[in-house]
Design a protein around this motif. Structure first.
Motif, PDB file in Angstrom:
ATOM      1  N   ALA A 141     -31.192  -0.130  10.175  1.00 15.40           N
ATOM      2  CA  ALA A 141     -32.210   0.582   9.403  1.00 15.40           C
ATOM      3  C   ALA A 141     -32.912   1.629  10.264  1.00 15.40           C
ATOM      4  CB  ALA A 141     -33.217  -0.404   8.828  1.00 15.40           C
ATOM      5  N   ASP A 142     -33.179   1.277  11.526  1.00 18.48           N
ATOM      6  CA  ASP A 142     -33.821   2.254  12.417  1.00 18.48           C
ATOM      7  C   ASP A 142     -32.961   3.491  12.583  1.00 18.48           C
ATOM      8  OD1 ASP A 142     -36.021   0.754  12.782  1.00 18.48           O
ATOM      9  OD2 ASP A 142     -35.410  -0.114  14.717  1.00 18.48           O
ATOM     10  N   LYS A 143     -31.670   3.261  12.765  1.00 22.15           N
ATOM     11  CA  LYS A 143     -30.782   4.417  12.952  1.00 22.15           C
ATOM     12  C   LYS A 143     -30.799   5.295  11.709  1.00 22.15           C
ATOM     13  CE  LYS A 143     -27.899   3.012  16.662  1.00 22.15           C
ATOM     14  NZ  LYS A 143     -27.076   1.845  16.929  1.00 22.15           N
ATOM     15  N   LEU A 144     -30.805   4.656  10.551  1.00 25.49           N
ATOM     16  CA  LEU A 144     -30.834   5.440   9.316  1.00 25.49           C
ATOM     17  C   LEU A 144     -32.138   6.209   9.183  1.00 25.49           C
ATOM     18  CD1 LEU A 144     -29.206   3.296   6.501  1.00 25.49           C
ATOM     19  CD2 LEU A 144     -28.357   5.359   7.591  1.00 25.49           C
ATOM     20  N   ARG A 145     -33.238   5.522   9.490  1.00 23.97           N
ATOM     21  CA  ARG A 145     -34.537   6.200   9.420  1.00 23.97           C
ATOM     22  C   ARG A 145     -34.552   7.427  10.331  1.00 23.97           C
ATOM     23  NH1 ARG A 145     -39.326   4.617   7.581  1.00 23.97           N
ATOM     24  NH2 ARG A 145     -39.452   2.735   6.306  1.00 23.97           N
ATOM     25  N   GLN A 146     -33.979   7.257  11.528  1.00 24.21           N
ATOM     26  CA  GLN A 146     -33.933   8.400  12.451  1.00 24.21           C
ATOM     27  C   GLN A 146     -33.116   9.544  11.866  1.00 24.21           C
ATOM     28  OE1 GLN A 146     -32.452   6.654  16.062  1.00 24.21           O
ATOM     29  NE2 GLN A 146     -34.268   5.355  16.225  1.00 24.21           N
ATOM     30  N   SER A 147     -31.998   9.197  11.234  1.00 26.81           N
ATOM     31  CA  SER A 147     -31.175  10.259  10.631  1.00 26.81           C
ATOM     32  C   SER A 147     -31.966  10.989   9.565  1.00 26.81           C
ATOM     33  CB  SER A 147     -29.919   9.667   9.988  1.00 26.81           C
ATOM     34  OG  SER A 147     -29.147   9.022  10.948  1.00 26.81           O
ATOM     35  N   VAL A 148     -32.660  10.234   8.731  1.00 24.03           N
ATOM     36  CA  VAL A 148     -33.430  10.865   7.660  1.00 24.03           C
ATOM     37  C   VAL A 148     -34.526  11.750   8.251  1.00 24.03           C
ATOM     38  CG1 VAL A 148     -34.980  10.430   5.714  1.00 24.03           C
ATOM     39  CG2 VAL A 148     -32.926   9.038   5.997  1.00 24.03           C
ATOM     40  N   ALA A 149     -35.160  11.254   9.317  1.00 22.63           N
ATOM     41  CA  ALA A 149     -36.289  11.982   9.908  1.00 22.63           C
ATOM     42  C   ALA A 149     -35.893  13.374  10.376  1.00 22.63           C
ATOM     43  CB  ALA A 149     -36.859  11.182  11.080  1.00 22.63           C
ATOM     44  N   LYS A 150     -34.631  13.524  10.770  1.00 24.85           N
ATOM     45  CA  LYS A 150     -34.198  14.830  11.292  1.00 24.85           C
ATOM     46  C   LYS A 150     -34.118  15.896  10.215  1.00 24.85           C
ATOM     47  CE  LYS A 150     -31.486  13.074  15.118  1.00 24.85           C
ATOM     48  NZ  LYS A 150     -30.248  12.276  15.136  1.00 24.85           N
ATOM     49  N   LYS A 151     -34.057  15.501   8.971  1.00 25.95           N
ATOM     50  CA  LYS A 151     -33.920  16.459   7.863  1.00 25.95           C
ATOM     51  C   LYS A 151     -32.727  17.391   8.088  1.00 25.95           C
ATOM     52  CE  LYS A 151     -38.564  16.786   6.032  1.00 25.95           C
ATOM     53  NZ  LYS A 151     -39.527  17.730   5.473  1.00 25.95           N
ATOM     54  N   GLU A 152     -31.682  16.819   8.636  1.00 21.29           N
ATOM     55  CA  GLU A 152     -30.463  17.588   8.832  1.00 21.29           C
ATOM     56  C   GLU A 152     -29.319  16.856   8.172  1.00 21.29           C
ATOM     57  OE1 GLU A 152     -29.965  17.975  13.001  1.00 21.29           O
ATOM     58  OE2 GLU A 152     -31.714  19.313  13.143  1.00 21.29           O
ATOM     59  N   PHE A 153     -28.204  17.539   8.051  1.00 22.22           N
ATOM     60  CA  PHE A 153     -27.040  16.877   7.479  1.00 22.22           C
ATOM     61  C   PHE A 153     -26.469  15.854   8.447  1.00 22.22           C
ATOM     62  CE2 PHE A 153     -22.291  17.039   7.392  1.00 22.22           C
ATOM     63  CZ  PHE A 153     -22.126  16.226   6.288  1.00 22.22           C
ATOM     64  N   SER A 154     -26.216  14.660   7.936  1.00 23.22           N
ATOM     65  CA  SER A 154     -25.468  13.678   8.714  1.00 23.22           C
ATOM     66  C   SER A 154     -24.847  12.687   7.745  1.00 23.22           C
ATOM     67  CB  SER A 154     -26.390  12.931   9.683  1.00 23.22           C
ATOM     68  OG  SER A 154     -27.270  12.096   8.966  1.00 23.22           O
ATOM     69  N   VAL A 155     -23.772  12.047   8.196  1.00 25.53           N
ATOM     70  CA  VAL A 155     -23.162  11.010   7.367  1.00 25.53           C
ATOM     71  C   VAL A 155     -23.127   9.719   8.173  1.00 25.53           C
ATOM     72  CG1 VAL A 155     -21.172  10.326   5.986  1.00 25.53           C
ATOM     73  CG2 VAL A 155     -21.633  12.759   6.360  1.00 25.53           C
ATOM     74  N   THR A 156     -23.546   8.637   7.541  1.00 24.99           N
ATOM     75  CA  THR A 156     -23.479   7.327   8.178  1.00 24.99           C
ATOM     76  C   THR A 156     -22.640   6.404   7.312  1.00 24.99           C
ATOM     77  OG1 THR A 156     -25.670   7.577   9.148  1.00 24.99           O
ATOM     78  CG2 THR A 156     -24.818   5.330   8.957  1.00 24.99           C
ATOM     79  N   LEU A 157     -21.728   5.711   7.939  1.00 21.40           N
ATOM     80  CA  LEU A 157     -20.966   4.686   7.231  1.00 21.40           C
ATOM     81  C   LEU A 157     -21.566   3.329   7.588  1.00 21.40           C
ATOM     82  CD1 LEU A 157     -18.464   3.613   5.656  1.00 21.40           C
ATOM     83  CD2 LEU A 157     -17.187   3.744   7.816  1.00 21.40           C
ATOM     84  N   ILE A 158     -22.058   2.604   6.576  1.00 19.02           N
ATOM     85  CA  ILE A 158     -22.486   1.216   6.825  1.00 19.02           C
ATOM     86  C   ILE A 158     -21.358   0.326   6.380  1.00 19.02           C
ATOM     87  CG2 ILE A 158     -24.222  -0.564   6.501  1.00 19.02           C
ATOM     88  CD1 ILE A 158     -26.081   1.351   5.337  1.00 19.02           C
ATOM     89  N   ASP A 159     -20.744  -0.314   7.355  1.00 16.21           N
ATOM     90  CA  ASP A 159     -19.614  -1.186   7.084  1.00 16.21           C
ATOM     91  C   ASP A 159     -20.118  -2.600   7.346  1.00 16.21           C
ATOM     92  OD1 ASP A 159     -17.339  -2.714   7.297  1.00 16.21           O
ATOM     93  OD2 ASP A 159     -16.279  -1.346   8.632  1.00 16.21           O
ATOM     94  N   GLY A 160     -20.343  -3.327   6.284  1.00 16.35           N
ATOM     95  CA  GLY A 160     -20.894  -4.675   6.475  1.00 16.35           C
ATOM     96  C   GLY A 160     -20.283  -5.646   5.492  1.00 16.35           C
TER      97      GLY A 160
END
Ligand code: ADP
Ligand code: ZN
Length: 724
Positions: free
Chosen positions: A199-218
Motif C-alpha cells: 500500500a505504501d508503494k502504491l501511495r507513493q506512486s499516486v503521490a507523484k501524479k505521474e504515469f506509472s503502472v503497478t501489477l499487484i500479483d497476490g
C-alpha cells in the motif's frame, strides 16, 4: 470571412469534418455541439484541425454548427485517447468517439428539482408543527418538500400550508449527486506487514501524479482489494477522480458494499444494467467532477472524466475486458494508455496475471508487487487430481466416486461445496439415437444446447432457441433423443439423486430472474444458505464464500481442448480462480480436478501449487514461438452471407498482403466458428515480430486490398484474445 471549425462526428469517417461557425458562437476543441449530418442533427465534438489543415470545403457547401451544449468540454487527454484507441485498433476515430457520446441526455444540464426556501414572511398562525419546519427553514437552506417535511418530522401537508402562506418561496435546486462523496478515512483496514508495504508503494506512486503502472500479483484472499483501496484514498486526497474496472460488474454487489464499508459511500456504477436515467446523471456528474469514483465495466474507460488520477483494473487477466465487436479493444491495455495520456497511476490486480503483464512486471516496465499469503493465515486449498480413467463415474454420470465421497464428508461437516463446470444448460449436444441426427443452429456452426429447465434448445452464439422436440425432425422417431455430455443443469440432476436433502443451487448466466436474482443468490450462498453450488465461471470470479471448503471441477480438461495460443493460460487462470474459492475463511479446504489427462503440465502446476512452474513454462513457450508478448498478432475476420463470397474475398485479400521481413501471414482458413448469425467466416492471422509497426503494415495492406463488395465485411482484431 466565414469562420470554420473541425468537428469529429460519431460516424465511421477517418477524419473530422469542417463546419462553419455561426455569428456569436465561440468554439474550442472539446466543446460538445449539435451539427447537421445529412437530414439529421447529431451530437459531436469540436476537434483540433487535422494535420495539414482542415478539409477545404467550398463555402457554399459548408454547413453550420447548430448549437453548443451546456456541458464541460471533453478534456484534451480524452481527445488524444480517442485518437490513440482509433489508431491502435485500426478503427475510425468517430467510432471511438461514439463510445464517449453514448449518453445523449448527459450533454444537457440535469434538470433541477423543485426546492423551497424561507422567504422571511412569517405565517399568520404558528402551530407546533409549523414551528418545527420554520426552525429548519430559517437556517436558509433550500429543501425539497418531502425532504423538509421528513427532516422536521411533520407531514408534507404542513409544508404545503406554509407554501400557501408565502413563508416558503420556490427555488430550483440542483439534482443530488448519484452517490455521496467517499470519505477517505471512514473505516480504514489495519493492514498486515505485506499489505502495508504494498500500500505504501502504491501511495507513493499516486503521490507523484505521474504515469506509472503497478501489477499487484497476490494469491486469492491476500487482500489485494484492501491494498488498492489505500491507493484510492491517496488519489481522493489529491482531489482527483478514480476509475475501478471490474470484469463482471453486474455481479459485484459484494464489491460495492465493501467499498461503501471502507469509504462510507458506494462508487457510482457504470455498466449495461443501469437505467437510462441513471446513466445520464452519472455521465454528467462524472463530466462535472461531482462523481469521484466510478466502478464499471470496460466501457467506463470512455466516460468524460475531468481529472482521472487512478485507474484500477481488477482481475486484469480477464477476457471480459476485450471487446470483440465494432471497435476491438482490450480495456486493460487501453487503461494503461489512458493513464499514460492523463498522468495517472494504473494498478493491475490479479491472482493469476496475464502472461503479458507478468512479463512487464518481470522486466521492470511495471512496478511488481507480490502478496504471497492469504490474509489472516487462511490456507490455500490442497489440490488433488481425480484420474477419471482410474476412478470413472457410473455409466451416464459425470461425478467420480472420489469426488462424491468428498462431497458427502463436506456436507457432514456442514460446510459448502462448489461444483464448477463451464457449460450452461443441461447438455451441450442432443442427438437422435435412431438416425444420428444432431441438433445444430441454423444460423451458426454450433450445436444447440439443451436447457431442460426451460424445455428449450438454445444457440449460445446467436440466441436462437426452439422448444425441445419430442420427435426427431430427421427420421420422425419419438422419444429417442439423447443428451450428450454434461451442462450445469445435468450435474444438478445428478447431485439431486445423490444428495436429495442438500440445499442445491445451480447458477449460470441464463438463470431466470437475471442479474438481480443472481445477486440475491450469491448473497444467499455467502450467508451459508446453500450446501452445494453448481455453477459456470460466473461463480468462480471474485466472490467470497466463507463456508466453502470443497471445490470440485467437473471437467478440468475442457479449456485445454481449445488448443489455441491462450488455452493453457486461460485454463490455469480459471482453475486457480475456481479452486481459490475454497477455504477463504481459514481451516482446511480441498480442490479436486476431474481429468482424463492428469499428467498435463497445466494441471500438474495447479495441483502442485507451483505457479512459478506454470509461468516459466508458458513464458518460455511464447518466447520460443515469438508469440505475444514476444511477438505481435492481428486477426482478420472476413465474413459474408454467402460462403463462397467470403472465401473468395479472403483469398483475394490475402494475395494483396505486402511482403515484409518479420511479418508472417497465415490463412485464410475457415474460422473454427465457421458461421455466426448466418454469416460465414474466414480468418487470416498475421504474426509479426515485436519491433514491427503492425498497425502501419495492416493500413498499407488495406489501402491496396480489394474493396469489400456485396455484404462482405472485414474486421481487424489487434492482439486477439479469441481465435474462434
Ligand atoms: P483478494 O482481493 O486478494 O482476493 P481481498 O482483498 O478480497 O483479497 O481479501 C480477502 C478477505 O480478507 C476479505 O474478506 C477481506 O475483507 C479480508 N482482509 C484482507 N485484508 C484485510 C485486513 N488488512 N484487515 C481485515 N480484513 C482483511
Ligand atoms: Zn446460432
Amino acid at each position: 470571412m466565414t469562420k470554420t471549425v473541425s468537428i469529429l462526428l460519431p460516424i465511421p469517417a477517418d477524419r473530422p469534418y469542417t463546419y462553419s461557425v455561426p455569428e456569436g458562437l465561440d468554439l474550442l476543441p472539446g466543446d460538445f455541439v449539435t451539427v447537421p449530418l445529412g437530414p439529421r442533427e447529431v451530437a459531436a465534438v469540436v476537434w483540433e484541425a487535422p494535420e495539414g489543415g482542415a478539409d477545404k470545403v467550398s463555402v457554399k457547401k459548408l454547413r453550420e454548427v447548430v448549437a453548443r451544449f451546456d456541458c464541460p468540454p471533453l478534456a484534451e487527454e480524452m481527445r488524444r485517447f480517442v485518437e490513440w484507441v482509433a489508431n491502435y485498433t485500426l478503427s475510425a476515430p468517430g467510432m471511438v468517439l461514439r463510445m464517449v457520446l453514448r449518453v445523449k441526455g448527459g450533454l444537457d444540464p440535469l434538470t433541477p428539482i423543485e426546492g423551497w426556501i424561507y422567504s422571511g414572511q412569517e405565517p399568520e398562525r404558528i402551530t407546533p408543527a409549523r414551528a418545527q419546519v420554520l426552525e429548519l427553514a430559517r437556517e436558509g437552506m433550500a429543501w425539497s418538500k418531502s425532504g423538509l417535511a421528513h427532516a422536521a418530522g411533520v407531514s408534507s401537508a404542513v409544508v404545503t400550508g406554509l407554501i400557501k402562506q408565502g413563508t416558503l418561496n420556490r427555488v430550483e435546486i440542483p439534482q443530488p449527486a448519484v452517490v455521496a462523496l467517499p470519505r477517505v478515512d471512514y473505516v480504514a483496514a489495519e493492514l498486515n506487514a505485506d499489505q502495508s508495504e504494498a500500500a505504501d508503494k502504491l501511495r507513493q506512486s499516486v503521490a507523484k501524479k505521474e504515469f506509472s503502472v503497478t501489477l499487484i500479483d497476490g494469491v486469492t484472499g491476500s487482500g489485494k482489494t484492501e491494498v488498492y483501496f489505500e491507493a484510492i484514498a491517496a488519489c481522493l486526497e489529491q482531489g482527483r477522480q478514480v476509475l475501478i474496472l471490474l470484469p463482471e460488474i453486474a455481479l459485484t454487489s459484494a464489491f460495492l458494499k465493501r467499498f461503501e464499508a471502507r469509504f462510507g459511500a458506494p462508487p457510482a456504477e457504470w455498466h449495461s444494467d443501469i437505467s437510462p436515467k441513471m446513466r445520464e446523471k452519472t455521465w454528467r456528474q462524472v463530466a462535472e467532477g461531482q462523481v469521484r469514483v466510478v466502478a464499471g465495466a470496460r466501457s467506463s474507460l470512455f466516460l468524460p472524466f475531468q481529472d482521472l488520477g487512478l485507474i484500477i483494473v481488477d482481475e486484469e487477466h480477464e477476457q471480459a475486458y476485450k471487446q470483440q465487436d465494432r471497435v476491438f479493444y482490450n480495456a486493460r491495455d487501453m487503461a494503461v494508455v489512458r493513464g499514460h495520456l492523463g498522468k495517472a497511476t494504473v494498478v493491475l490486480a490479479s491472482a493469476t496475471p496475464s502472461i503479458e503483464s507478468r512479463v512487464n512486471g518481470d522486466q521492470g516496465r511495471y512496478q511488481y508487487l507480490r502478496l504471497e499469503e492469504r490474509f489472516g493465515g487462511a490456507q490455500l486449498p490442497d489440490i488433488g487430481l481425480v484420474d477419471m480413467r482410474k476412478y470413472p463415474p457410473p455409466r451416464g454420470k459425470f461425478l467420480s466416486p472420489v469426488l462424491t465421497r468428498e462431497i458427502a464428508k463436506t456436507l457432514e461437516r456442514k460446510e459448502q461445496v462448489l461444483l464448477f463446470l463451464n457449460r450452461r444448460g443441461y447438455a451441450p449436444l442432443t442427438l437422435c439415437r435412431v438416425c444420428g441426427h444432431r441438433f445444430q443452429c441454423n444460423n451458426c456452426s454450433t450445436w444447440l444446447v439443451e436447457h431442460r429447465f426451460r424445455k428449450q434448445l438454445q444457440c449460445h452464439h446467436c440466441g436462437h432457441h426452439e422448444a425441445s422436440p419430442e420427435a426427431c425432425p430427421e427420421c420422425g422417431t419419438l422419444d429417442h433423443l439423447v443428451a450428450c455430455g454434461p451442462g450445469v443443469e445435468r450435474v444438478g440432476e445428478e447431485i439431486l439423486e445423490l444428495f436429495p436433502d442438500a440445499r442445491t443451487i445451480v447458477l449460470s448466466s441464463d438463470m431466470a430472474g437475471g442479474v438481480k436474482q443472481m445477486r440475491l443468490e450469491l448473497e444467499a450462498i455467502a450467508k451459508g444458505e446453500a450446501d452445494i453450488v453448481i455453477g459456470t465461471q460466473l461463480v468462480a470470479k471474485g466472490h467470497n464464500f466463507p463456508l466453502m471448503t470443497l471445490v470440485g471441477v467437473v471437467d478440468a480438461d475442457l479449456g485445454l481442448a481449445h488448443g489455441d495460443l491462450r488455452a493453457s493460460e486461460r485454463t490455469f487462470q480459471l482453475l486457480s480462480q475456481v479452486t481459490g474459492r475454497a477455504g477463504r475463511a481459514g481451516g482446511k479446504s480441498l480442490g479436486l480436478l476431474q481429468s482424463y489427462q492428469p499428467e498435463h503440465p497445466v494441471l500438474q502446476a495447479i495441483c502442485s501449487g507451483d505457479r512459478e512452474a506454470f509461468y516459466e513454462r508458458e513464458i518460455a513457450a511464447r518466447k520460443g514461438a515469438a508469440l505475444p508478448p514476444f511477438g505481435r498478432l492481428a486477426g482478420i475476420i472476413i465474413s459474408a452471407d454467402n460462403r463462397q463470397q467470403a472465401e473468395i474475398h479472403a483469398k483475394a485479400l490475402r494475395r494483396t498482403a505486402p511482403m515484409l521481413e518479420g511479418v508472417n501471414v497465415l490463412g485464410p482458413a475457415e474460422a473454427p466458428l465457421s458461421m455466426i448469425r448466418g454469416r460465414y467466416r474466414f480468418r487470416i492471422l498475421v504474426q509479426a515480430q515485436r519491433n514491427i509497426d503492425l498497425q502501419n503494415w495492416v493500413r498499407g495492406w488495406f489501402a491496396v486490398a480489394p474493396k469489400e463488395r456485396g455484404g462482405v465485411r472485414v474486421q481487424v482484431d489487434i492482439d486477439p484474445q479469441s481465435f474462434m
